[in-house]
Enzyme design. Structure first.
Site, PDB file in Angstrom:
ATOM      1  N   GLY A  10      43.664  53.575  35.081  1.00 46.51           N
ATOM      2  CA  GLY A  10      44.449  52.501  35.069  1.00 46.51           C
ATOM      3  C   GLY A  10      43.800  51.611  34.067  1.00 46.51           C
ATOM      4  N   ALA A  11      44.836  51.433  33.031  1.00 41.97           N
ATOM      5  CA  ALA A  11      44.470  50.622  31.953  1.00 41.97           C
ATOM      6  C   ALA A  11      45.147  49.342  31.558  1.00 41.97           C
ATOM      7  CB  ALA A  11      44.391  51.534  30.563  1.00 41.97           C
ATOM      8  N   VAL A  88      44.670  51.094  39.626  1.00 47.50           N
ATOM      9  CA  VAL A  88      46.241  51.213  39.297  1.00 47.50           C
ATOM     10  C   VAL A  88      46.954  49.847  39.953  1.00 47.50           C
ATOM     11  CG1 VAL A  88      46.162  53.930  39.093  1.00 47.50           C
ATOM     12  CG2 VAL A  88      46.574  52.639  41.261  1.00 47.50           C
ATOM     13  N   PRO A  91      52.075  47.255  43.545  1.00 43.06           N
ATOM     14  CA  PRO A  91      53.277  46.423  43.450  1.00 43.06           C
ATOM     15  C   PRO A  91      53.946  46.211  44.881  1.00 43.06           C
ATOM     16  CG  PRO A  91      54.168  48.267  42.574  1.00 43.06           C
ATOM     17  CD  PRO A  91      52.614  48.581  42.647  1.00 43.06           C
ATOM     18  N   THR A 130      43.779  45.837  44.481  1.00 43.62           N
ATOM     19  CA  THR A 130      44.008  45.101  45.540  1.00 43.62           C
ATOM     20  C   THR A 130      44.878  45.840  46.652  1.00 43.62           C
ATOM     21  OG1 THR A 130      43.878  43.025  44.351  1.00 43.62           O
ATOM     22  CG2 THR A 130      44.650  42.969  46.543  1.00 43.62           C
ATOM     23  N   ALA A 221      42.232  37.593  51.467  1.00 44.92           N
ATOM     24  CA  ALA A 221      42.168  36.057  51.818  1.00 44.92           C
ATOM     25  C   ALA A 221      42.004  35.235  50.904  1.00 44.92           C
ATOM     26  CB  ALA A 221      40.910  36.140  53.019  1.00 44.92           C
ATOM     27  N   SER A 268      52.808  22.029  40.798  1.00 44.59           N
ATOM     28  CA  SER A 268      53.350  22.744  39.444  1.00 44.59           C
ATOM     29  C   SER A 268      54.880  22.978  40.217  1.00 44.59           C
ATOM     30  CB  SER A 268      52.682  23.829  39.082  1.00 44.59           C
ATOM     31  OG  SER A 268      52.636  24.838  40.171  1.00 44.59           O
ATOM     32  N   CYS A 275      49.691  38.443  41.264  1.00 42.76           N
ATOM     33  CA  CYS A 275      49.041  38.835  42.739  1.00 42.76           C
ATOM     34  C   CYS A 275      49.361  37.730  43.762  1.00 42.76           C
ATOM     35  CB  CYS A 275      47.498  38.518  42.167  1.00 42.76           C
ATOM     36  SG  CYS A 275      46.997  39.570  41.205  1.00 42.76           S
ATOM     37  N   ARG A 444      54.686  20.610  35.058  1.00 43.09           N
ATOM     38  CA  ARG A 444      53.192  20.831  34.932  1.00 43.09           C
ATOM     39  C   ARG A 444      52.261  19.540  34.891  1.00 43.09           C
ATOM     40  NH1 ARG A 444      51.439  26.018  36.151  1.00 43.09           N
ATOM     41  NH2 ARG A 444      52.901  27.590  35.733  1.00 43.09           N
TER      42      ARG A 444
HETATM   43  P1  NAD Z   1      48.828  46.988  35.687  1.00 41.45           P
HETATM   44  O1  NAD Z   1      50.386  47.268  36.143  1.00 41.45           O
HETATM   45  O2  NAD Z   1      48.809  46.182  34.471  1.00 41.45           O
HETATM   46  O3  NAD Z   1      48.030  48.273  35.249  1.00 41.45           O
HETATM   47  C1  NAD Z   1      47.988  49.464  36.090  1.00 41.45           C
HETATM   48  C2  NAD Z   1      48.067  50.676  35.302  1.00 41.45           C
HETATM   49  O4  NAD Z   1      47.881  51.892  36.222  1.00 41.45           O
HETATM   50  C3  NAD Z   1      49.483  51.127  34.586  1.00 41.45           C
HETATM   51  O5  NAD Z   1      49.096  50.843  33.270  1.00 41.45           O
HETATM   52  C4  NAD Z   1      49.854  52.135  35.133  1.00 41.45           C
HETATM   53  O6  NAD Z   1      50.218  53.134  33.992  1.00 41.45           O
HETATM   54  C5  NAD Z   1      48.468  52.940  35.399  1.00 41.45           C
HETATM   55  N1  NAD Z   1      48.729  53.934  36.440  1.00 41.45           N
HETATM   56  C6  NAD Z   1      49.292  53.976  37.715  1.00 41.45           C
HETATM   57  N2  NAD Z   1      49.119  55.273  38.455  1.00 41.45           N
HETATM   58  C7  NAD Z   1      48.162  55.852  37.603  1.00 41.45           C
HETATM   59  C8  NAD Z   1      47.770  57.099  37.798  1.00 41.45           C
HETATM   60  N3  NAD Z   1      48.003  58.026  38.824  1.00 41.45           N
HETATM   61  N4  NAD Z   1      46.806  57.702  36.737  1.00 41.45           N
HETATM   62  C9  NAD Z   1      46.703  56.840  35.776  1.00 41.45           C
HETATM   63  N5  NAD Z   1      46.998  55.593  35.679  1.00 41.45           N
HETATM   64  C10 NAD Z   1      47.739  55.207  36.206  1.00 41.45           C
HETATM   65  O7  NAD Z   1      48.073  46.342  37.115  1.00 41.45           O
HETATM   66  P2  NAD Z   1      47.041  45.268  36.811  1.00 41.45           P
HETATM   67  O8  NAD Z   1      47.569  43.899  36.680  1.00 41.45           O
HETATM   68  O9  NAD Z   1      46.043  45.655  36.279  1.00 41.45           O
HETATM   69  O10 NAD Z   1      46.559  45.283  38.471  1.00 41.45           O
HETATM   70  C11 NAD Z   1      45.830  46.558  38.979  1.00 41.45           C
HETATM   71  C12 NAD Z   1      45.372  46.164  40.388  1.00 41.45           C
HETATM   72  O11 NAD Z   1      44.432  45.000  40.134  1.00 41.45           O
HETATM   73  C13 NAD Z   1      46.432  45.653  41.323  1.00 41.45           C
HETATM   74  O12 NAD Z   1      46.191  46.377  42.661  1.00 41.45           O
HETATM   75  C14 NAD Z   1      46.474  44.110  41.361  1.00 41.45           C
HETATM   76  O13 NAD Z   1      46.733  43.758  42.628  1.00 41.45           O
HETATM   77  C15 NAD Z   1      44.812  44.108  41.170  1.00 41.45           C
HETATM   78  N6  NAD Z   1      44.489  42.621  40.630  1.00 41.45           N
HETATM   79  C16 NAD Z   1      45.163  42.254  39.575  1.00 41.45           C
HETATM   80  C17 NAD Z   1      44.871  41.086  38.874  1.00 41.45           C
HETATM   81  C18 NAD Z   1      45.769  40.546  37.698  1.00 41.45           C
HETATM   82  O14 NAD Z   1      45.292  39.407  37.417  1.00 41.45           O
HETATM   83  N7  NAD Z   1      46.565  41.137  37.081  1.00 41.45           N
HETATM   84  C19 NAD Z   1      43.669  40.360  39.540  1.00 41.45           C
HETATM   85  C20 NAD Z   1      42.788  41.034  40.360  1.00 41.45           C
HETATM   86  C21 NAD Z   1      43.292  42.048  40.957  1.00 41.45           C
HETATM   87  C1  UDX Z   2      44.887  34.850  40.727  1.00 40.40           C
HETATM   88  C2  UDX Z   2      43.340  34.676  41.161  1.00 40.40           C
HETATM   89  O1  UDX Z   2      43.045  33.186  40.868  1.00 40.40           O
HETATM   90  C3  UDX Z   2      42.325  35.635  40.829  1.00 40.40           C
HETATM   91  O2  UDX Z   2      41.140  35.413  41.303  1.00 40.40           O
HETATM   92  C4  UDX Z   2      42.849  36.899  41.273  1.00 40.40           C
HETATM   93  O3  UDX Z   2      42.164  37.937  40.828  1.00 40.40           O
HETATM   94  C5  UDX Z   2      44.222  37.285  40.650  1.00 40.40           C
HETATM   95  O4  UDX Z   2      45.335  36.117  40.947  1.00 40.40           O
HETATM   96  P1  UDX Z   2      46.181  34.759  38.251  1.00 40.40           P
HETATM   97  O5  UDX Z   2      47.314  34.903  39.142  1.00 40.40           O
HETATM   98  O6  UDX Z   2      45.634  35.447  37.105  1.00 40.40           O
HETATM   99  O7  UDX Z   2      44.731  34.725  39.162  1.00 40.40           O
HETATM  100  O8  UDX Z   2      46.038  33.155  37.712  1.00 40.40           O
HETATM  101  P2  UDX Z   2      45.570  31.685  38.553  1.00 40.40           P
HETATM  102  O9  UDX Z   2      44.986  30.702  37.628  1.00 40.40           O
HETATM  103  O10 UDX Z   2      45.339  31.743  39.927  1.00 40.40           O
HETATM  104  O11 UDX Z   2      47.323  31.085  38.537  1.00 40.40           O
HETATM  105  C6  UDX Z   2      48.206  31.502  39.692  1.00 40.40           C
HETATM  106  C7  UDX Z   2      49.382  30.922  39.588  1.00 40.40           C
HETATM  107  O12 UDX Z   2      49.199  29.670  39.941  1.00 40.40           O
HETATM  108  C8  UDX Z   2      50.005  30.259  37.999  1.00 40.40           C
HETATM  109  O13 UDX Z   2      51.115  30.393  37.924  1.00 40.40           O
HETATM  110  C9  UDX Z   2      49.346  28.946  37.987  1.00 40.40           C
HETATM  111  O14 UDX Z   2      49.915  28.310  37.044  1.00 40.40           O
HETATM  112  C10 UDX Z   2      49.584  28.484  39.338  1.00 40.40           C
HETATM  113  N1  UDX Z   2      48.489  27.245  39.367  1.00 40.40           N
HETATM  114  C11 UDX Z   2      47.221  27.470  39.634  1.00 40.40           C
HETATM  115  C12 UDX Z   2      49.049  26.105  39.981  1.00 40.40           C
HETATM  116  O15 UDX Z   2      50.378  25.925  40.029  1.00 40.40           O
HETATM  117  N2  UDX Z   2      48.284  25.057  40.165  1.00 40.40           N
HETATM  118  C13 UDX Z   2      46.816  25.233  40.192  1.00 40.40           C
HETATM  119  O16 UDX Z   2      46.293  24.154  40.783  1.00 40.40           O
HETATM  120  C14 UDX Z   2      46.380  26.430  39.891  1.00 40.40           C
END
Ligand code: NAD
Ligand code: UDX
EC number: 1.1.1.22
Length: 471
Positions: A10-11, A88, A91, A130, A221, A268, A275, A444
């Site tokens: 997952g890149a 990966v 959703p 997650t 949580a 906001s 997430c 904002r």
């Molecule tokens: P993303 O959609 O940006 O990336 C996931 C990647 O996985 C995609 O590029 C997809 O093509 C690839 N993939 C899916 N199935 C695959 C497989 N079988 N083999 C190889 N590649 C595969 O998602 P993301 O934002 O990086 O989130 C990934 C996970 O991390 C989710 O569970 C998300 O909830 C969690 N997470 C996200 C954030 C965030 O800020 N985006 C923060 C913390 C945790």
């Molecule tokens: C969140 C968590 O913070 C992070 O720890 C987790 O790994 C992924 O989900 P992210 O969604 O990337 O991170 O951004 P975050 O800074 O949490 O903001 C989420 C949303 O809340 C944004 O739309 C932001 O604008 C909004 N926000 C944030 C507010 O409206 N008020 C605030 O005080 C803080």
């Protein structure tokens, strides 16, 4: 054991930055990030990375081709790794059981099955995505069904807490790294091996080790509690507007209580991002499955309040513009879900603009980072040609805030980009170009309302009442 070869499946927003930082901090470890999406991998191997994140280019360009590799050869990377991150996407399910709430675990399962099929040596498999509490159990069952005396699997949970826009800072200097393991001798050995990777740069005392299920649940949580703070302050913002209390002042006063803390109390137009909503709904679904309806209802209210906040803002805009926005031009500043990212997933801008289009407004959009095609995709219904045409008729994507505001009846600040602050943007110029009365809605708490009122704007700020302090 010492980890020498890591594969990350997952890149995306998490796998890419997280494992690039591991490569940057651990020159003795080879890190290969794989994905099925060829275009994404090509972008990781190019000069224009697939995601915008401050500091990411420096990290990737420094290590790429040395101990950091991006490839679609998933099987090859799994084979040679001793530790595999599963990062990966998970959703919200769109159909079937739990649609609209439960996490879709199909990608996690398919990655796990691939590991089981391809592995010829023992692996530590790390759940980075997650996931609902106890997903590691399903992964373990799949892996163990394929283990042999020569090939065994240990499973760890290592949820990621980075926030977009600050991912590199968060990864360089995390509040904590959480690693859950089965409390067996082999489980704890695997846990120690991953701790050793992180302690290349993270102080040992910041590495929290727990059992698997605590680790999985802690991620849901933490996100639920963070989002709950925003919904709490947004609920208060409605009271502020009705009473003359000022939400910034209330946040400051509450946040000074060290038990509460000052972060994540910014009112906001509603939280967005991939997430918060997904993970809370995931928690709601889990609670329902566990036959805990009161717990489910409690967490669901955080999402309901967020929807309310977006709708409330739209209603305020329409009522202020004399109850109609038909044919009026609305300039929307910001489309990303927060500043310093090009990510638009669950951005409040999408809900707002769809509502403006429903009301037959003309919408001009400016965002410094979001790709134009992404905006069209987000506003259209997937696969429905006519909605795309409808969207194209109603929106204009602009190259600057000035272009967006030209001839507009209202400017709406949706994302808190620094360039929209009144010290960075020429609001005098914006005002000159607009229809009068020129309305400005700040979702904002970004601008100095008094200063902009002096220019002539009719300013409306979320959580503030124009007459505050004077009546
Ligand atoms: P993303 O959609 O940006 O990336 C996931 C990647 O996985 C995609 O590029 C997809 O093509 C690839 N993939 C899916 N199935 C695959 C497989 N079988 N083999 C190889 N590649 C595969 O998602 P993301 O934002 O990086 O989130 C990934 C996970 O991390 C989710 O569970 C998300 O909830 C969690 N997470 C996200 C954030 C965030 O800020 N985006 C923060 C913390 C945790
Ligand atoms: C969140 C968590 O913070 C992070 O720890 C987790 O790994 C992924 O989900 P992210 O969604 O990337 O991170 O951004 P975050 O800074 O949490 O903001 C989420 C949303 O809340 C944004 O739309 C932001 O604008 C909004 N926000 C944030 C507010 O409206 N008020 C605030 O005080 C803080």
């Amino acid at each position: 054991m010492s980890v020498k070869n890591i594969c990350c499946i997952g890149a995306g927003y998490v796998g890419g930055p997280t494992c690039a930082v591991i490569a940057y901090k651990c020159h003795d470890i080879k890190v290969t990030i794989v994905d099925l999406n060829q275009a994404r991998i090509d972008a990781w191997n190019s000069d224009k990375l697939p995601i915008y994140e401050p500091g990411l280019e420096e990290v990737v360009f420094d290590r790429r081709g040395k101990n950091l590799f991006f490839t679609t050869d998933v099987d090859g990377a799994i084979s040679e790794a001793d530790l595999i991150f599963v990062s990966v996407n998970t959703p919200t399910k769109k159909s079937g059981m739990g649609a609209g709430m439960a996490a879709d675990l199909a990608y996690v399962e398919s990655a796990t099955r691939r590991i089981a099929e391809v592995s010829k040596t023992s692996k530590i498999v790390v759940e980075k995505s997650t996931v609902p509490c106890r997903t590691a159990q399903s992964m373990r069952t799949i892996l163990e069904a394929n283990s042999t005396p020569e090939v065994s699997f240990q499973i760890l949970s290592n949820p990621e807490f980075l926030a977009e826009g600050t991912a590199i800072d968060d990864l360089f200097n995390p509040d904590r790294v959480l690693i859950g393991a089965l409390q067996t001798e082999e489980g704890i050995a695997a846990q120690n091996a991953l701790v050793e990777v992180y302690t290349h740069w993270v102080p040992r005392e910041r590495c929290i080790t727990t059992n698997l299920w605590s680790s999985e649940l802690s991620k849901l949580a933490a996100n639920a509690m963070l989002a709950q703070r925003i919904s709490s302050v947004n609920a208060l913002s409605a009271i502020c507007e009705a009473t003359g209390a000022d939400v910034d002042e209330v946040s400051r006063a509450c946040g000074r209580d060290t038990r509460l803390g000052s972060k994540f109390l910014k009112a906001s137009v509603g939280f967005g991002g991939s997430c918060f909503q997904k993970d809370i709904l995931n928690l709601v679904y889990l609670s329902e499955q566990l036959n805990l309806p009161e717990v489910a209802a409690y967490w669901k209210q955080v999402v309901i309040m967020n929807e309310y906040q977006k709708k409330r803002f739209v209603r305020k805009i329409i009522s202020t513009l004399f109850n109609t926005i038909t044919n009026k031009k609305i300039a929307v500043l910001g489309f990303a879900f927060k500043k310093d990212t090009g990510d638009t997933r669950e951005s409040a801008a999408i809900t707002l603009i769809k509502d403006f289009i429903q009301e037959h407004a003309r919408v001009a959009i400016y965002d410094p980072k979001v790709e134009h095609e992404q905006i069209y995709m987000d506003l259209s219904e997937p696969g429905v040609v006519d909605t795309r045409k409808e969207v194209e008729k109603h929106i204009q994507i602009c190259a600057s805030p000035y272009e967006a505001a030209e001839g507009a009846d209202a400017v709406v600040i949706v994302t808190e980009w620094d360039e929209f602050k009144d010290e960075n943007l020429d609001y005098e110029k914006i005002y000159q170009g607009m229809n009068k009365p020129a309305f400005l809605f700040d979702g904002r708490l970004l601008i100095n309302a008094a200063k902009l009122r002096q220019i002539g704007f009719k300013v409306n700020v979320i959580g503030k009442n124009e007459l505050a302090g004077t009546a």
